[in-house]
Write a protein that holds these residues in place. Structure first.
Motif, PDB file in Angstrom:
ATOM      1  N   GLY A 120       0.721  -0.944  -0.224  1.00 57.62           N
ATOM      2  CA  GLY A 120      -0.015   0.061   0.169  1.00 57.62           C
ATOM      3  C   GLY A 120       0.914   1.551   0.100  1.00 57.62           C
ATOM      4  O   GLY A 120       0.837   2.587   0.213  1.00 57.62           O
ATOM      5  N   GLY A 121       2.265   1.165  -0.154  1.00 56.39           N
ATOM      6  CA  GLY A 121       2.307   2.650  -0.522  1.00 56.39           C
ATOM      7  C   GLY A 121       2.969   3.224  -1.948  1.00 56.39           C
ATOM      8  O   GLY A 121       2.275   2.732  -2.534  1.00 56.39           O
ATOM      9  N   LEU A 122       4.264   3.656  -2.251  1.00 54.60           N
ATOM     10  CA  LEU A 122       4.311   4.245  -3.939  1.00 54.60           C
ATOM     11  C   LEU A 122       5.386   4.594  -3.795  1.00 54.60           C
ATOM     12  O   LEU A 122       6.368   5.185  -3.263  1.00 54.60           O
ATOM     13  N   LEU A 123       5.808   4.185  -5.081  1.00 48.07           N
ATOM     14  CA  LEU A 123       7.407   4.269  -5.679  1.00 48.07           C
ATOM     15  C   LEU A 123       6.420   5.690  -6.667  1.00 48.07           C
ATOM     16  O   LEU A 123       6.041   5.413  -7.204  1.00 48.07           O
ATOM     17  N   VAL A 124       7.933   6.131  -6.826  1.00 56.08           N
ATOM     18  CA  VAL A 124       8.002   7.033  -8.479  1.00 56.08           C
ATOM     19  C   VAL A 124       9.011   7.467  -8.996  1.00 56.08           C
ATOM     20  O   VAL A 124      10.189   6.964  -8.212  1.00 56.08           O
ATOM     21  N   TRP A 125       8.875   7.128 -10.210  1.00 59.05           N
ATOM     22  CA  TRP A 125      10.321   7.577 -10.966  1.00 59.05           C
ATOM     23  C   TRP A 125      10.011   8.539 -12.249  1.00 59.05           C
ATOM     24  O   TRP A 125       9.526   8.715 -12.252  1.00 59.05           O
ATOM     25  N   GLY A 126      11.051   8.929 -12.454  1.00 59.68           N
ATOM     26  CA  GLY A 126      10.784   9.399 -14.443  1.00 59.68           C
ATOM     27  C   GLY A 126      10.925  11.070 -14.462  1.00 59.68           C
ATOM     28  O   GLY A 126      11.324  11.758 -13.337  1.00 59.68           O
ATOM     29  N   ASP A 127       9.777  11.901 -15.323  1.00 58.24           N
ATOM     30  CA  ASP A 127       9.716  12.980 -15.307  1.00 58.24           C
ATOM     31  C   ASP A 127       8.636  13.342 -14.366  1.00 58.24           C
ATOM     32  O   ASP A 127       7.525  13.403 -14.489  1.00 58.24           O
ATOM     33  N   LEU A 128       8.620  14.243 -12.792  1.00 60.49           N
ATOM     34  CA  LEU A 128       8.064  14.348 -11.605  1.00 60.49           C
ATOM     35  C   LEU A 128       7.448  15.683 -11.519  1.00 60.49           C
ATOM     36  O   LEU A 128       7.811  16.743 -11.870  1.00 60.49           O
ATOM     37  N   PRO A 129       6.190  15.921 -11.517  1.00 59.48           N
ATOM     38  CA  PRO A 129       5.635  16.085 -11.244  1.00 59.48           C
ATOM     39  C   PRO A 129       6.655  17.464 -10.026  1.00 59.48           C
ATOM     40  O   PRO A 129       7.056  16.877  -8.995  1.00 59.48           O
ATOM     41  N   THR A 130       6.497  18.765  -9.992  1.00 60.32           N
ATOM     42  CA  THR A 130       7.208  19.518  -9.340  1.00 60.32           C
ATOM     43  C   THR A 130       6.288  19.238  -7.777  1.00 60.32           C
ATOM     44  O   THR A 130       7.566  18.811  -6.356  1.00 60.32           O
ATOM     45  N   SER A 131       6.063  19.171  -7.247  1.00 59.39           N
ATOM     46  CA  SER A 131       5.157  19.147  -5.635  1.00 59.39           C
ATOM     47  C   SER A 131       6.115  17.771  -5.609  1.00 59.39           C
ATOM     48  O   SER A 131       6.736  17.339  -4.013  1.00 59.39           O
TER      49      SER A 131
END
Length: 218
Positions: A120-131
């Motif tokens: 239930g967590g979140l991983l992010v990568w790539g061109d990301l929103p400023t926030s």
């Protein structure tokens, strides 16, 4: 006079194969003609789901691995490079560590990638929103892979596995997510009260989303 257009999409077969279907349209005088071509996507194991944005695609394989292809200037394929790929490459996620892949849409920008973990967590990568990017920088420590302003090329744990995320939708700096307990949380621009939390004129940050009152999706 001739004019035309083209659209394309991916289809997953019953055996897990992936096909690219391209439909072309042409007009000659008063005659409108459509034609379709089908080609196999090579280099993938058996797949259960494909998610595509404007510039790249992610696939979730039956063996629990993740794969990506397309543009990769911001590292959105998650393989630790910024090289575009015409043949799928494996996203650097441990097999079975995630249950859903998503692509963020940012207008004309290439976009980024996300994965909801099995916990239930979140991983992010790539061109990301400023926030999102600002919070990653603020987290300190060593960022994974090749790092540019606003981009990381390997999955970065943004929210912990104890966050209880069931679904998430992110468009640039606005979005919403549904938690496993049924609550819906929102963030972003709220000039006209579009977040539905009873307030107006404020901006709710991604790091501190608010609960939509009276809404439970369970």
């Amino acid at each position: 006079m001739e004019s035309g257009g083209r659209c394309s999409f991916y289809a997953v077969g019953t055996t897990g194969s992936v096909q690219l279907i391209e439909i072309s349209r042409s007009i000659t005088g008063n005659t409108e003609t459509y034609s379709a071509t089908v080609s196999a996507v090579t280099g993938l194991p058996a797949v259960r789901e494909v998610t595509c944005g404007a510039f790249h695609c992610l696939a979730q394989a039956n063996d629990g691995t993740a794969w990506g292809w397309g543009w990769n200037e911001g590292g959105q394929l998650g393989d630790g490079t910024s090289l575009g790929r015409t043949v799928p490459v494996r996203v650097q996620l441990a097999a079975g560590s995630f249950r859903k892949l998503l692509i963020t849409q940012q207008g004309a920008a290439p976009g980024g990638s996300m994965a909801i973990t099995t916990g239930g967590g979140l991983l992010v990568w790539g061109d990301l929103p400023t926030s999102v990017w600002n919070e990653i920088i603020g987290a300190g420590g060593t960022l994974p892979g090749t790092v540019r302003t606003g981009a990381v090329s390997l999955p970065f744990q943004y929210w912990t596995d104890s966050s209880g995320i069931e679904e998430i939708d992110l468009y640039y700096n606005d979005g919403s997510m549904r938690l496993r307990d049924g609550r819906v949380l929102v963030w972003g621009n709220n000039n006209d009260g579009e977040l539905g939390d009873g307030t107006q004129g404020n901006t709710v940050p991604f790091t501190n989303p608010v609960v939509v009152p009276g809404l439970n999706m369970n």
